[in-house]
Design an enzyme around this catalytic site. Structure first.
Site, PDB file in Angstrom:
ATOM      1  N   TYR A 470       0.783  -1.240   0.000  1.00 40.50           N
ATOM      2  CA  TYR A 470       0.000   0.000   0.000  1.00 40.50           C
ATOM      3  C   TYR A 470       0.814   1.288   0.000  1.00 40.50           C
ATOM      4  O   TYR A 470       0.415   2.271   0.615  1.00 40.50           O
ATOM      5  CB  TYR A 470      -0.970   0.017   1.194  1.00 40.50           C
ATOM      6  CG  TYR A 470      -1.535  -1.315   1.588  1.00 40.50           C
ATOM      7  CD1 TYR A 470      -2.277  -2.071   0.684  1.00 40.50           C
ATOM      8  CD2 TYR A 470      -1.339  -1.825   2.868  1.00 40.50           C
ATOM      9  CE1 TYR A 470      -2.801  -3.309   1.047  1.00 40.50           C
ATOM     10  CE2 TYR A 470      -1.863  -3.056   3.245  1.00 40.50           C
ATOM     11  CZ  TYR A 470      -2.585  -3.806   2.329  1.00 40.50           C
ATOM     12  OH  TYR A 470      -3.099  -5.028   2.685  1.00 40.50           O
ATOM     13  N   HIS A 471       1.927   1.342  -0.724  1.00 43.67           N
ATOM     14  CA  HIS A 471       2.781   2.527  -0.695  1.00 43.67           C
ATOM     15  C   HIS A 471       3.086   3.085  -2.089  1.00 43.67           C
ATOM     16  O   HIS A 471       4.249   3.388  -2.383  1.00 43.67           O
ATOM     17  CB  HIS A 471       4.086   2.218   0.033  1.00 43.67           C
ATOM     18  CG  HIS A 471       3.914   1.775   1.454  1.00 43.67           C
ATOM     19  ND1 HIS A 471       4.848   0.999   2.110  1.00 43.67           N
ATOM     20  CD2 HIS A 471       2.914   1.987   2.340  1.00 43.67           C
ATOM     21  CE1 HIS A 471       4.434   0.758   3.350  1.00 43.67           C
ATOM     22  NE2 HIS A 471       3.255   1.347   3.512  1.00 43.67           N
ATOM     23  N   PRO A 472       2.108   3.261  -2.971  1.00 43.11           N
ATOM     24  CA  PRO A 472       2.423   3.804  -4.301  1.00 43.11           C
ATOM     25  C   PRO A 472       2.777   5.286  -4.243  1.00 43.11           C
ATOM     26  O   PRO A 472       2.168   6.062  -3.504  1.00 43.11           O
ATOM     27  CB  PRO A 472       1.127   3.578  -5.087  1.00 43.11           C
ATOM     28  CG  PRO A 472       0.047   3.601  -4.044  1.00 43.11           C
ATOM     29  CD  PRO A 472       0.673   2.970  -2.823  1.00 43.11           C
TER      30      PRO A 472
END
Length: 542
Positions: A470-472
């Site tokens: 969850y780190h774009p």
């Protein structure tokens, strides 16, 4: 019929981690007017407030979660991967795991070395301190900021055992991942205050909701930014099935995140002109970097059955889940105050690195497919991710329909280096898990399973099971004048246009070596001063 609103000095698109922060800071000046547009709702429900609700929020598409999917990933068995992104006030800070990490100082010094003046560690540290209401008394932390940061409350022996297992495996132990030394095993800081999730909506927006110069419009989905004569002049959005338009007297500021900020720009005709024409959008401003440079942390989950541990499964099995919710609702006590993820590590996969390239999250549960597949057994898991992937993906426009999801091409594991580091993650996970400190609690290996041993077997398991953590970032990256793929300059202004900025994780030129929520809030804090022409936080100025 289109309804028009009077103009605002600042129109902020997206009420997430950056948008709430920016709306609160800019509206501190009573002489300016601020409008915040958010596609989702207020996010005041119990499930959002209760830290233990994270498991339900992450796994389900709905009012709190956009629930995107990638396109088939060529290096991950052509699987489409689940991409949760927060919807509603607070954005992803309203559905995330509440882990507060800032990144390694070298991450930001690297931005400065790319030519981005004002983005070194020394430049951004005052903004981290400004945002923090930190439980630690330390000269690297702020105590008076709006974002409340606490330590965990779990009394499970698992967390101390994990840290000791890391020490036994030969890794350092650190007292503070956000302190003098990131590397090592330790306990995470959490964005939890008095047992409640402390999103940016709770920290920044709700305390100032009654400001007369701040207008917050929820359930308002942005359709596009209107550009005339090279300037952003209005924003179109839809609310209650009616198209509405808000005039921009000063600046429009995109804070919709690494997926949707480039998507909105593309819908507005700002992006790669040839690609926009192919979809049927008339180009307004040719900017080839929009949507490119996508980076994300790819994650594997290694799990073991447990013995002698009360984990998330047994604690919430059957009617116990209802009791947890009722105790939290009526008394604010119990396991609802926890998110079962309080310990972990930052480590190096090989000697000679100047900073850790692998992060571990220790979870008091057997995790599988973002919790979408419930494993009915007690156990613990290690999330392991590569912190600085070489692979790059993109966000693309697939339709002129503004309500259609963008196309996400994450392009994970395109690099042999990335494949090697993810393979190393499996070796690191096993090295730690089979230390003496975890012997009393460790049962059989659930995933990948003892039969997975050779490099070929490990690679195949990774391809079949790896997911996002969850780190774009990076899809509207900052860059210098000579960088043809830069979307914004070091002031976060969209290149070649006036009255339009981007302020969120999409502007990061490279992925930081940590969870990304804290750096995103920092970017918004700094952006507020850039917009106001302030050189550094007044409260922390020398």
């Amino acid at each position: 019929m289109e309804r028009k609103m009077a103009g605002f000095d600042y129109v902020i698109i997206g009420g997430g981690s950056a948008g709430c922060t920016l709306a609160a800071r800019l509206s501190e000046d009573p002489a300016v007017s601020v409008c915040l547009l958010e596609a989702g709702g207020a996010n005041k429900e119990l499930l959002v407030r209760m830290p233990a609700g994270v498991g339900s929020l992450i796994k389900a598409k709905g009012k709190h979660n956009w629930g995107f999917w990638t396109e088939p990933e060529p290096h991950l068995d052509n699987r489409r991967l689940w991409w949760p992104r927060g919807r509603g006030l607070g954005g992803s800070s309203s559905i995330n795991g509440m882990v507060y990490t800032r990144g390694h100082p070298q991450d930001f010094d690297e931005w400065r070395q790319l030519g981005l003046t004002g983005w070194s560690w020394d430049d951004v540290l005052p903004y981290f301190r400004k945002l923090e209401g930190h439980h630690r008394v330390h000269d690297l932390h702020g105590a008076e900021g709006p974002l409340k940061i606490s330590g965990g409350e779990s009394d499970s022996p698992f967390h101390d055992a994990l840290i000791e297992a890391g020490r036994q495996a030969g890794y350092p132990v650190t007292e503070n991942f956000n302190g003098a030394e990131q590397e090592g095993f330790g306990r995470y800081d959490l964005t939890i205050s008095n047992g409640q999730r402390w999103s940016t909506a709770a920290a920044y927006l709700r305390p100032v909701a009654d400001r007369k110069n701040l207008t917050v419009i929820t359930d308002a989905r942005t359709l596009g930014v209107v550009v005339s004569g090279g300037r952003a002049v209005a924003v179109n959005y839809i609310k209650d099935q009616e198209i509405q338009r808000v005039e921009v007297d000063g600046e429009a500021i995109l804070c919709a995140g690494a997926v949707q900020s480039p998507h909105i720009l593309q819908l507005s005709g700002i992006g790669n002109g040839a690609a926009l024409r192919d979809v049927g959008v008339r180009p307004v401003h040719d900017l080839p970097g929009v949507g490119e440079n996508l980076q994300d942390h790819l994650d594997i989950i290694m799990s073991w059955y447990s013995r002698g541990l009360k984990t998330a499964f047994s604690s919430t099995k059957g009617l116990r889940q209802l009791r947890v919710g009722l105790e939290y609702l009526t008394r604010g006590t119990g396991l609802g105050r926890q998110q079962f993820l309080e310990s972990g590590a930052f480590v190096c996969s090989r000697e000679g690195l100047s900073r850790p390239d692998v992060q571990i999250h220790g979870v008091l549960a057997i995790m599988k497919d973002h919790g979408r597949t419930r494993v009915k057994a007690d156990g613990f898991s290690f999330h392991l991710c590569q912190l600085r992937p070489e692979s790059r993906g993109r966000i693309a426009l697939g339709s002129t329909d503004p309500t259609a999801d963008p196309l996400i091409y994450a392009n994970y594991l395109a690099s042999e280096v990335d494949r090697r580091v993810m393979r190393d993650c499996v070796h690191i996970g096993r090295e730690v898990a089979y230390q003496q400190a975890l012997d009393p609690y460790r049962g059989d290996e659930f995933a990948p399973g003892r039969e997975v041993q050779s490099d070929a077997e490990i690679d195949a398991w990774i391809r079949a099971n790896a997911e996002t953590i969850y780190h774009p970032v990076g899809t509207c990256k900052m860059g210098t004048d000579g960088d043809k793929m830069a979307v914004v300059d070091e002031q976060l202004r969209v290149r070649g246009l006036t009255g339009l900025r981007v302020v969120d994780a999409s502007v990061m030129p490279t992925l930081v070596g940590s969870n990304t929520n804290a750096p995103t809030i920092m970017v918004a804090e700094k952006a507020a001063d850039l917009i106001r022409g302030v050189s550094k936080p007044a409260a922390l100025a020398a």
